[in-house]
Design a protein around this motif. Structure first.
Motif, PDB file in Angstrom:
ATOM      1  N   PRO A   1       0.802  -1.228   0.000  1.00 57.92           N
ATOM      2  CA  PRO A   1       0.000   0.000   0.000  1.00 57.92           C
ATOM      3  C   PRO A   1       0.839   1.285   0.000  1.00 57.92           C
ATOM      4  CG  PRO A   1      -0.884  -1.583   1.574  1.00 57.92           C
ATOM      5  CD  PRO A   1       0.425  -2.135   1.103  1.00 57.92           C
TER       6      PRO A   1
ATOM      7  N   ASP B   1       0.740   2.855  -3.662  1.00 50.89           N
ATOM      8  CA  ASP B   1      -0.341   3.842  -3.714  1.00 50.89           C
ATOM      9  C   ASP B   1       0.024   5.155  -3.023  1.00 50.89           C
ATOM     10  OD1 ASP B   1      -3.117   4.721  -4.178  1.00 50.89           O
ATOM     11  OD2 ASP B   1      -3.288   4.540  -2.006  1.00 50.89           O
ATOM     12  N   THR B   2       0.418   5.089  -1.758  1.00 47.67           N
ATOM     13  CA  THR B   2       0.632   6.308  -0.964  1.00 47.67           C
ATOM     14  C   THR B   2       1.673   7.223  -1.578  1.00 47.67           C
ATOM     15  OG1 THR B   2       0.008   5.120   1.058  1.00 47.67           O
ATOM     16  CG2 THR B   2       1.221   7.188   1.329  1.00 47.67           C
TER      17      THR B   2
ATOM     18  N   LYS C   1       2.627   7.399  -4.623  1.00 47.83           N
ATOM     19  CA  LYS C   1       2.149   7.969  -5.887  1.00 47.83           C
ATOM     20  C   LYS C   1       1.301   9.211  -5.652  1.00 47.83           C
ATOM     21  CE  LYS C   1       2.067   3.844  -8.863  1.00 47.83           C
ATOM     22  NZ  LYS C   1       2.752   2.922  -7.959  1.00 47.83           N
ATOM     23  N   LYS C   2       0.495   9.181  -4.605  1.00 49.06           N
ATOM     24  CA  LYS C   2      -0.400  10.301  -4.320  1.00 49.06           C
ATOM     25  C   LYS C   2       0.318  11.442  -3.606  1.00 49.06           C
ATOM     26  CE  LYS C   2      -4.554   9.417  -2.820  1.00 49.06           C
ATOM     27  NZ  LYS C   2      -5.664   8.830  -2.005  1.00 49.06           N
TER      28      LYS C   2
END
Length: 567
Positions: A232, A236-237, A239-240
């Motif tokens: 995660p 994901d993290t 990337k954001k």
């Protein structure tokens, strides 16, 4: 990848050699080894006897994610000891694909010309490009692409490096043409001392690195890449939110540099957070973007483009360290002010960590007020205009503090603290004081280990720093980004498998860790010979006597605990 390109800037002779003893060395291991073997530790860092060594990681150009970082090494004009700074971008892989293991810049130019080193396959040459003199990094990149075309990878300095300012960094272009920086230790000033404005490498996409056992290598690489994507945090993290995603967490433990390191938390930290940055980028649209890779093939993709209210690009990439040092440390409660200061540093070719600390000290000395963007921007203009005050500031926080008459200088071994106050994250304090790199979070950041070792405790900090330094030195040598550490540290045999299948050797896991261990040992030995004695393995006095709100912690580790960090 076995060619060593040696450039004598005095004679302008270029010698291309190979050395079998460097086969298992890359990145930091190689830059530090060459500096250790060939540079007099007592030399003037900006003089003829220092060398600037540029080396891609051992696995650069391969298909495994996040492994094409570039190391730059020399004797540092900031710390007066050995230094390695590394960055992403495309040039690490391009050098590997051009079969270049390292570039060694030697001597001083015997003239006042501005040179570009060009590498295109077997062709290597020096070209005078005086039209680039004192151009900012952004204009330098644009001009070089006009001259050489779009399919080039660039390493360059700004006017700060040309003027031998000790806070100068080196910029590298990424896959989208944005800039990434080998920022710390004044490496840009050493490049400037050699008369090199830029290194240009042709990115011929038909060239590929050669694998000893490609299928086996690819099996391991796919496994690592898949784990990074499925995690995660890395999937994901990052990337954001990029590295800015830790602003709130660092603030929560009371380690966020605030108002010249007087406090460990900032009441407006939320406004500087990765979450707010992400929401702002999405809301403003235009050029704004998240999830950008800084290296081709990287699956983590933590870079971003931060836009203004009209969607026009302000800066890329807005990172945690810059937000901490140029944001909360200077009293700014909004990302726009940080982004504008960030752009100035990037264009001038200055380390944002060093300059954020410089501005904090300058504000404390009365040259501006906390949160005063107009005055802080004026101080940056002093640097651009090359005034006496500008030269003081661009020579780093220690010079600035001494000239302005303060002994409250957030630095260790001459280099500014990064974005973690050592009183509230004591493992980092150990690393700042004991690492051969000085105050450098990338030498072994304890923030990710705060659940295993109490950040405020007095026990296990030395051992933690020791372990982190060895692991990070190994990653730096292989060419890996620290964010790829999850699957690599969980299963270190994967690193051995990658190297073995790439080079056709038979290294054990212990052999892989030994790359980092040996590198740290020779770095420390170089520093001792340079006159950096154990008496300098310490933090500034205010860290020992000023309690840091909100935890009211001081740095109170004894000598025995500190010495456990020595590798």
């Amino acid at each position: 990848m076995d060619r060593i390109v040696r450039v004598n800037m005095n004679t302008k002779e270029i010698e291309v050699t190979s050395n079998e003893k460097y086969k298992l060395l890359g990145g930091r291991a190689l830059t530090s080894r060459i500096v250790y073997e060939e540079v007099d530790p007592t030399c003037d860092p900006l003089g003829e006897y220092n060398k600037l060594v540029i080396a891609p990681g051992l696995l650069a150009g391969t298909a495994v994610s996040s492994a094409s970082r570039l190391s730059v090494g020399c004797k540092s004009p900031l710390t007066n000891g050995i230094k390695e700074a590394n960055c992403g971008g495309t040039i690490g892989a391009a050098l590997a694909k051009n079969d270049v293991k390292a570039i060694v810049l030697e001597e001083l130019a015997g003239d006042d010309n501005c040179y570009v080193l060009e590498i295109d396959g077997e062709s290597t040459s020096l070209t005078v490009r005086n039209e680039l003199r004192y151009l900012g990094c952004y204009d330098t990149v644009s001009r070089l692409k006009e001259i050489y075309g779009r399919d080039i990878c660039i390493l360059c300095i700004g006017p700060a490096g040309e003027r031998l300012m000790r806070a100068a960094s080196i910029a590298a272009t990424d896959p989208t043409g944005e800039l990434k920086f080998a920022a710390r230790g004044g490496v840009g000033a050493v490049m400037g001392s050699k008369g090199i404005k830029a290194v240009v490498v042709r990115d011929n996409r038909s060239r590929q690195v050669e694998y000893h056992a490609k299928d086996e290598f690819m099996d391991v690489a796919r496994k690592i890449n898949k784990e990074l994507i499925s995690d995660p945090k890395t999937g994901d993290t990052y990337k954001k939110y990029g590295t800015a995603g830790i602003v709130n967490a660092v603030n929560a433990i009371g380690a966020l540099p605030t108002k010249n390191f007087r406090y460990g938390s900032f009441e407006f930290a939320e406004r500087l957070s990765g979450e707010v940055m992400y929401d702002t980028i999405i809301k403003r649209g235009g050029c704004g973007k998240t999830g950008i890779p800084c290296m081709n093939g990287c699956v983590i993709q933590c870079s971003n483009v931060y836009p203004d209210s009209h969607g026009k690009k302000m800066v890329s990439t807005l990172q945690y360290e810059t937000i901490a040092l140029m944001g909360s440390n200077c009293g700014f409660d909004n990302l726009d002010s940080v982004a504008r200061l960030n752009w100035q540093c990037n264009d001038l070719g200055l380390d944002t960590i060093e300059m954020g600390a410089v501005l904090g000290v300058a504000i404390d000395a009365g040259l501006a007020k906390f949160g005063d963007e107009e005055r802080c921007m004026r101080l940056m203009e002093e640097i651009r205009e090359n005034t006496i005050l500008g030269r003081v500031l661009a020579n780093g926080v220690e010079v600035t503090g001494r000239v302005l008459g303060t002994n409250r200088i957030p630095a260790a071994k001459g280099q500014a603290f990064p974005g973690y106050d050592p009183r509230a994250l004591k493992g980092n304090g150990v690393t700042y004081a004991m690492s051969p790199m000085g105050a450098d979070h990338t030498a072994g950041n304890a923030f990710g280990s705060r659940k295993e070792v109490n950040p405020l405790g007095r026990e296990n900090q030395g051992e933690l720093s020791n372990t982190l330094q060895k692991r990070i030195a190994t990653l730096d040598s292989l060419g890996f980004c620290i964010f790829a550490r999850g699957p690599l540290f969980k299963e270190p045999s994967s690193m051995a498998a990658l190297v073995n299948n790439f080079l056709g050797v038979n290294l054990s896991v212990d052999d892989i860790w030994e790359i980092g261990i040996t590198t740290l040992k020779i770095e420390r030995e170089f520093n001792v010979k340079a006159g950096i004695s154990p008496a300098q393995d310490k933090l500034p006095e205010f860290c020992y006597r000023e309690p840091l709100a909100p935890t009211n912690s001081v740095f109170d580790l004894g000598v025995e605990e500190m010495e456990k960090a020595i590798v």
